[in-house]
Design an enzyme around this catalytic site. Structure first.
Site, PDB file in Angstrom:
ATOM      1  N   GLY A 376       0.829  -1.206   0.000  1.00 31.38           N
ATOM      2  CA  GLY A 376       0.000   0.000   0.000  1.00 31.38           C
ATOM      3  C   GLY A 376       0.852   1.240   0.000  1.00 31.38           C
ATOM      4  O   GLY A 376       2.062   1.167   0.216  1.00 31.38           O
ATOM      5  N   PRO A 377       0.238   2.391  -0.245  1.00 32.77           N
ATOM      6  CA  PRO A 377       0.994   3.645  -0.276  1.00 32.77           C
ATOM      7  C   PRO A 377       1.602   3.974   1.079  1.00 32.77           C
ATOM      8  O   PRO A 377       1.204   3.372   2.086  1.00 32.77           O
ATOM      9  CB  PRO A 377      -0.059   4.695  -0.659  1.00 32.77           C
ATOM     10  N   PRO A 378       2.516   4.909   1.142  1.00 29.87           N
ATOM     11  CA  PRO A 378       3.153   5.242   2.415  1.00 29.87           C
ATOM     12  C   PRO A 378       2.143   5.799   3.409  1.00 29.87           C
ATOM     13  O   PRO A 378       1.177   6.454   3.014  1.00 29.87           O
ATOM     14  CB  PRO A 378       4.155   6.341   2.037  1.00 29.87           C
ATOM     15  N   SER A 699      -0.636   5.589 -20.132  1.00 24.32           N
ATOM     16  CA  SER A 699      -2.037   5.718 -19.728  1.00 24.32           C
ATOM     17  C   SER A 699      -2.588   7.134 -19.885  1.00 24.32           C
ATOM     18  O   SER A 699      -3.775   7.352 -19.741  1.00 24.32           O
ATOM     19  CB  SER A 699      -2.221   5.226 -18.292  1.00 24.32           C
ATOM     20  N   LYS A 742      -5.949   5.426  -8.747  1.00 20.97           N
ATOM     21  CA  LYS A 742      -6.325   6.561  -9.600  1.00 20.97           C
ATOM     22  C   LYS A 742      -7.731   7.039  -9.277  1.00 20.97           C
ATOM     23  O   LYS A 742      -7.977   8.245  -9.104  1.00 20.97           O
ATOM     24  CB  LYS A 742      -6.257   6.145 -11.073  1.00 20.97           C
TER      25      LYS A 742
END
Ligand code: ADP
Length: 793
Positions: A376-378, A699, A742
């Site tokens: 997961g993100p920080p 993308s 996103k």
């Protein structure tokens, strides 16, 4: 006493002197002490006649009164040269051997035995013992037998010389007199009586009449004696050396102690301390041995040398590792659940997964369970979850950060031959944890890189592999350390960047980004309490209003986790503490109004999305390992020569993606209502903001194309729409990755509609329900569909 020796040549009766443990050879003069009655009687009898006596050894020297059968048949006729009475009824006689004789029979006469003997001729002329040159010997031709005989003699003399060298007990004259002897039988007798052979061996020599056979036998006996002597000498040398070394060491050590004492230094040396410690500590045998060896080395080198430091550091490391120290684990799931809930809010699914994982571990009893990997993100709580698990299971907590590691030596250590070598991160963390079975967090495994210095992935594979990690060997430590009891927890920001072989061994647990509401909850229930505590404040002294908290989240942070939020709260707490101390205020309340006094001007006053539809500006969505974000993309048309200008640090793939978009537009000019030569007179400039941050990937294809079309046609793009998708030359929209993060960013930035590739529709399942609730998703297959939904009607 008769001067001349009498040589017998026929059968005679002589008194017998039985010898114990000695053999007298012809021509040899010898002292014999006697005390037994049979011996004294025999000597007295001999002295009454011609002083001749038969000497023959007893088979068993320990027998006091031998019977005839216990006397050897072969003996020596000798003449008694001298008799001396000794105190206590014993006698010393001097005898000279004359000739060999064999006993035919023995008759008991009063107190002694009378032997009936057959004498053999002496081998040399007894009146001229040098056996020499009266008649110069006639030169005989050399026959093979003669040469053989000569060779044997020389060999035996050589052996004797060797023996004398080793034994050093025989006077040089004896050696000379032996070397001079030319008669081989006589030579054998001389050597056999000089060399301290066993009585049995001497008897054997005495019994052999043939001189060649006697030489051969003596040769074998001597060879064996020499071998024994050589071995003895070696043993002696070794013992001697050892004794010398021990004495020398002891002496030197004592001297050193004395010098130290004189200098006023601590008398107990470093190595003594180590030795003491070695006795006390519970270490595996192999480790003990290695330490012992190193202490010995330490003692041999001068204390001031650089090597001393190297060895002491190594010994310290060996002492300090938790070779045998195990935490007593408590795997009580209820307790773990309670602790996890206490330390973290939300994360229900994640906690459930962790509990399941621990349950399986508990049941299987084996350490073959896959390794848990938190992705997961920080700032979403990966580290703090791991430390909670350690706390809840009563294990120590160890941690190593793998981010940026490119050298396997950082994991496994450097060999001690390198200057300044140290163990790798794994061993270092275990030393700090002081336990062999901690919860071990391996942070940022996705950020490991590999280069020419070796592949850290391979080293990590070994660390994590239950088949191999029980004998993990750090290059510095050089001894196997058992990692099999460690509970590994790995973290990563980007699942895709974890090397495949490592990923295959892990059980992936994903931690999503937090919504603003969740952040609010976390801050209220945990972060504020924690930071108040650190600052030494109480909840009465410092209060946060809900509005203030919301404002911090919205206007002062922009992140997926809560790290920045925690930092802001901490900064407020520190400032507040200062105010409370300096201004003697008793309490403070942080509100939306006074927030700026503590944190300065808001950093993010509006969302990054445009507030109204614009021409040439289209909102894309980006995703990096630190989370998702939206990305307004600008395009303008300038007078020029058909150049496509791209700025904002776009990577190669992104540039090509923009080119592809332009080519698609050119091929569809008619449908789009454009001048067929629009690109000849114009340049198109595309810019992505935050130009200092490199961006790449396909993308943003449809976003850039939409921005260009809007700029070319003058039609506005909806500001509440965000999009992501790769574009092909024919205008098809291809799938992309990172949809979850996103869309999360889109939700955070108040976007209402997300355009996504049709093939990504199935990923919508993973998307957070809250996000799904707020966003409209439009899956598309072609660029036409994109334009239909994105451009203002
Ligand atoms: P990560 O390891 O994922 O980067 P951390 O574990 O360092 O994140 O988390 C940062 C801070 O946020 C820590 O102080 C942690 O306690 C706190 N935190 C994160 N998520 C939660 C949560 N769900 N509940 C309570 N505190 C949390």
């Amino acid at each position: 006493m008769p001067e001349e020796l009498k040589i017998l040549d026929e059968k005679t009766d002589l008194p017998l002197l039985p010898l114990r443990g000695i053999v007298v050879f012809p021509t040899i003069i010898m002292n014999i002490d006697i005390g037994r009655e049979i011996s004294i009687a025999a000597v007295e009898e001999a002295m009454l006649h011609d002083h001749l006596i038969m000497l023959s050894a007893q088979k068993d020297p320990s027998i006091e009164n031998p019977s005839p059968s216990q006397i050897n048949k072969m003996g020596t006729v000798a003449q008694i040269r001298h008799v001396m009475k000794l105190p206590g009824g014993t006698m010393r006689i001097v005898v000279e051997g004359i000739q060999r004789a064999s006993i035919e029979s023995l008759n008991k006469k009063k107190a002694y035995f009378e032997a009936s003997i057959i004498p053999y001729q002496p081998e040399i002329d007894l009146y001229d013992k040098q056996d020499d040159k009266v008649d110069a010997p006639v030169e005989e031709p050399d026959t093979p037998e003669k040469l053989n005989h000569e060779a044997l003699m020389r060999a035996v003399v050589h052996q004797f010389e060797e023996w004398v060298k080793l034994r050093k007990k025989i006077p040089a004259e004896a050696l000379i007199s032996v070397v001079m002897v030319e008669n081989s039988g006589h030579l054998c007798d001389m050597i056999a009586s000089h060399v301290d052979l066993k009585a049995e061996d001497r008897q054997i020599i005495l019994e052999i009449l043939d001189p060649i056979k006697r030489l051969e036998k003596l040769y074998t006996i001597l060879t064996r004696e020499l071998q024994i002597l050589n071995i003895e000498k070696k043993i002696n040398n070794r013992v001697q050396k050892q004794i010398e070394k021990v004495q020398k060491d002891y002496y030197l050590r004592e001297q050193m102690k004395a010098i130290r004492k004189e200098l006023g230094e601590d008398t107990a040396s470093e190595s003594d301390n180590y030795r003491e410690r070695l006795q006390d500590e519970d270490l595996p045998e192999l480790v003990k041995k290695t330490i012992e060896k190193e202490i010995n080395r330490l003692e041999k080198i001068p204390p001031a040398s650089a090597e001393t430091g190297v060895i002491s550091t190594y010994i310290d490391w060996l002492f300090s590792l938790p070779w045998n120290k195990l935490d007593k684990e408590r795997l009580d799931l209820a307790r773990v659940e309670k602790t996890l809930n206490h330390d973290h809010c939300g994360l229900t699914k994640v906690k459930e997964r962790i509990l399941e994982y621990l349950a399986v571990r508990k049941l299987s009893h084996e350490n073959k369970a896959p390794i848990i990997c938190l992705v997961g993100p920080p700032g979403v709580g990966k580290t703090s979850l791991a430390s909670s698990i350690a706390k809840a299971t009563s294990r120590s907590f160890a941690r190593a950060s793998l981010g940026g590691i490119r050298d396997e030596a950082e994991i496994r250590g450097h060999r001690r031959t390198y200057v300044g070598a140290l163990p790798g991160q794994i061993i270092t963390a275990l030393r700090r944890a002081k336990s062999r079975n901690p919860v071990f967090l391996l942070d940022e495994i996705d950020k490991m890189a590999s280069d020419f210095r070796g592949d850290p992935t391979a080293a990590m594979l070994e660390v994590l592999d239950p088949e191999q990690n029980s004998t993990f060997t750090d290059h510095y430590i050089e001894l196997p350390f058992d990692l099999s009891q460690v509970l590994w927890i790995v973290t990563a920001n980007d699942l895709g960047a974890i090397p495949r072989p490592l990923r295959d061994r892990m059980e992936i647990v994903e931690l999503p980004s937090y919504t603003a509401e969740e952040k609010f909850e976390i801050a209220k229930k945990h972060l504020i309490k924690k930071q108040l505590n650190y600052a030494g404040l109480t909840g009465v002294q410092l209060k946060f209003s809900s509005d203030a908290l919301k404002k911090i989240i919205e206007n002062y942070t922009r992140e997926s986790g809560v790290r920045e939020l925690e930092r802001k709260i901490s900064s407020i707490c520190r400032k507040a503490a200062k105010q409370i101390v300096e201004e003697k205020q008793s309490s403070l309340k942080i509100t939306a109004k006074n927030l700026a006094d503590f944190l300065g001007r808001p950093l993010y006053t509006h969302t990054r999305a445009e507030d109204k539809p614009q021409i040439g500006v289209c909102t894309g969505m980006a995703w990096t390992s630190v989370g998702g974000d939206i990305l307004p993309t600008e395009a303008i048309i300038l007078k020029g020569k058909g150049h496509l200008i791209l700025t904002g640090q776009l990577g190669k793939v992104m540039q090509e993606s923009a080119q592809a978009g332009l080519s698609y537009i050119r091929s569809r000019y008619k449908e789009l209502g454009l001048d067929p030569k629009f690109y000849e007179k114009n340049d198109i400039h595309i810019h992505l903001p935050e130009g200092a941050i490199p961006k790449d990937g396909p993308s943003a294809g449809i976003t850039m194309a939409t921005a260009m079309i809007s700029a070319l046609t003058g039609r506005k793009v909806r500001n509440d729409v965000a999009m992501t998708g790769e574009i092909t030359l024919r205008g098809r929209v291809l799938p992309i990755g990172g949809l979850k993060e996103k869309t999360f960013a889109a939700y955070r930035e108040n976007i209402s509609t997300v355009i996504l590739p049709k093939e990504n529709e199935r990923d919508l399942e993973d998307i957070d329900p809250k996000v799904k609730e707020h966003l409209i998703f439009i899956p598309v297959e072609t660029m036409d569909e994109v334009l239909e939904h994105a451009l203002v009607k």
